[in-house]
Design a protein around this motif. Structure first.
Motif, PDB file in Angstrom:
ATOM      1  N   ILE A 193       0.873  -1.173   0.000  1.00 51.98           N
ATOM      2  CA  ILE A 193       0.000   0.000   0.000  1.00 51.98           C
ATOM      3  C   ILE A 193       0.912   1.226   0.000  1.00 51.98           C
ATOM      4  CG2 ILE A 193      -0.225   0.020   2.517  1.00 51.98           C
ATOM      5  CD1 ILE A 193      -3.109   1.107   2.102  1.00 51.98           C
ATOM      6  N   ILE A 194       0.509   2.242  -0.746  1.00 53.00           N
ATOM      7  CA  ILE A 194       1.276   3.483  -0.741  1.00 53.00           C
ATOM      8  C   ILE A 194       0.345   4.635  -0.396  1.00 53.00           C
ATOM      9  CG2 ILE A 194       3.046   2.679  -2.343  1.00 53.00           C
ATOM     10  CD1 ILE A 194       1.678   4.339  -4.528  1.00 53.00           C
ATOM     11  N   SER A 195       0.945   5.675   0.146  1.00 51.90           N
ATOM     12  CA  SER A 195       0.182   6.878   0.488  1.00 51.90           C
ATOM     13  C   SER A 195       0.659   8.025  -0.390  1.00 51.90           C
ATOM     14  CB  SER A 195       0.384   7.237   1.960  1.00 51.90           C
ATOM     15  OG  SER A 195       1.703   7.715   2.158  1.00 51.90           O
ATOM     16  N   ILE A 196      -0.107   9.090  -0.406  1.00 52.66           N
ATOM     17  CA  ILE A 196       0.300  10.265  -1.150  1.00 52.66           C
ATOM     18  C   ILE A 196       1.615  10.797  -0.598  1.00 52.66           C
ATOM     19  CG2 ILE A 196      -1.046  11.922   0.207  1.00 52.66           C
ATOM     20  CD1 ILE A 196      -0.509  11.988  -3.621  1.00 52.66           C
ATOM     21  N   GLY A 197       1.836  10.640   0.693  1.00 50.96           N
ATOM     22  CA  GLY A 197       3.107  11.052   1.298  1.00 50.96           C
ATOM     23  C   GLY A 197       4.288  10.282   0.720  1.00 50.96           C
ATOM     24  N   ASP A 198       4.100   8.976   0.471  1.00 49.08           N
ATOM     25  CA  ASP A 198       5.152   8.171  -0.151  1.00 49.08           C
ATOM     26  C   ASP A 198       5.470   8.679  -1.553  1.00 49.08           C
ATOM     27  OD1 ASP A 198       5.137   6.400   2.083  1.00 49.08           O
ATOM     28  OD2 ASP A 198       3.560   5.179   1.137  1.00 49.08           O
ATOM     29  N   VAL A 199       4.415   9.019  -2.294  1.00 54.12           N
ATOM     30  CA  VAL A 199       4.577   9.499  -3.667  1.00 54.12           C
ATOM     31  C   VAL A 199       5.286  10.850  -3.677  1.00 54.12           C
ATOM     32  CG1 VAL A 199       3.346  10.221  -5.760  1.00 54.12           C
ATOM     33  CG2 VAL A 199       2.573   8.200  -4.487  1.00 54.12           C
ATOM     34  N   VAL A 200       4.844  11.759  -2.826  1.00 54.42           N
ATOM     35  CA  VAL A 200       5.460  13.091  -2.760  1.00 54.42           C
ATOM     36  C   VAL A 200       6.924  12.972  -2.353  1.00 54.42           C
ATOM     37  CG1 VAL A 200       5.440  15.295  -1.521  1.00 54.42           C
ATOM     38  CG2 VAL A 200       3.308  14.320  -2.390  1.00 54.42           C
ATOM     39  N   LYS A 201       7.223  12.138  -1.369  1.00 55.66           N
ATOM     40  CA  LYS A 201       8.607  11.953  -0.928  1.00 55.66           C
ATOM     41  C   LYS A 201       9.471  11.481  -2.089  1.00 55.66           C
ATOM     42  CE  LYS A 201      11.430   9.406   2.455  1.00 55.66           C
ATOM     43  NZ  LYS A 201      12.465   9.032   1.516  1.00 55.66           N
ATOM     44  N   LYS A 202       8.986  10.527  -2.864  1.00 61.86           N
ATOM     45  CA  LYS A 202       9.743  10.008  -4.005  1.00 61.86           C
ATOM     46  C   LYS A 202       9.964  11.104  -5.041  1.00 61.86           C
ATOM     47  CE  LYS A 202      11.823   7.081  -6.591  1.00 61.86           C
ATOM     48  NZ  LYS A 202      13.267   7.208  -6.454  1.00 61.86           N
ATOM     49  N   ARG A 203       8.937  11.890  -5.323  1.00 62.21           N
ATOM     50  CA  ARG A 203       9.067  12.968  -6.313  1.00 62.21           C
ATOM     51  C   ARG A 203      10.073  14.011  -5.840  1.00 62.21           C
ATOM     52  NH1 ARG A 203       5.501  12.855 -10.965  1.00 62.21           N
ATOM     53  NH2 ARG A 203       6.474  14.879 -11.270  1.00 62.21           N
ATOM     54  N   ILE A 204      10.072  14.362  -4.581  1.00 59.90           N
ATOM     55  CA  ILE A 204      11.033  15.334  -4.039  1.00 59.90           C
ATOM     56  C   ILE A 204      12.449  14.767  -4.114  1.00 59.90           C
ATOM     57  CG2 ILE A 204      11.819  16.474  -1.925  1.00 59.90           C
ATOM     58  CD1 ILE A 204       8.822  16.871  -1.244  1.00 59.90           C
TER      59      ILE A 204
END
Length: 144
Positions: A115-126
């Motif tokens: 499971i992933i969260s929007i926080g995981d996605v944002v962290k990866k993009r940053i």
């Protein structure tokens, strides 16, 4: 970039509850694990729904403290949107934005893999943006 990269760095652990779990138990799990949602899984491991902090707030608003003794399945979101580990980060962001949710189960060939969260996605993009900026700085420094 695909979801598998996020799962590789954060791990594939999925915190879950059973459909008949009392909401009070779910609240304790959310609090102790410091997470915003849990998956509700059938006994065969298939996803029955997602129960988020928002769902808890709605339950308490509608039923008061009595909601805490009711089953998780009463308040979960049963129509779960998911993604696969080979889906792009862009597609995942689009799904989350369009659906207005922050947690996305990752399912490959009918099997829950994370499971992933929007926080995981944002962290990866940053992280990606920072690495790209550093690579450009290094290139300019070497070229100059």
């Amino acid at each position: 970039m695909t979801v598998s990269v996020i799962l590789k760095s954060k791990g594939a652990e999925v915190i879950s509850v059973k459909p008949d779990s009392a909401l009070s138990s779910v609240v304790e799990t959310l609090s102790s694990r410091r997470i915003g949602a849990v998956l509700v899984l059938h006994s065969d491991g298939k996803v029955a729904g997602v129960l988020s902090e928002r769902d808890v707030v709605r339950a308490l608003a509608q039923h008061g403290a009595a909601a805490l003794d009711m089953a998780a399945s009463t308040f979960m979101t049963a129509e779960v949107v998911s993604a696969g580990s080979h889906d792009s980060i862009g597609l995942v962001m689009e799904k989350m934005t369009h659906g207005r949710f922050r947690h996305l189960p990752i399912i490959d060939e009918g099997r829950l893999v994370g499971i992933i969260s929007i926080g995981d996605v944002v962290k990866k993009r940053i992280d990606d943006a920072e690495h790209e900026a550093q690579a450009l700085r290094d290139y300019v420094t070497q070229a100059g």
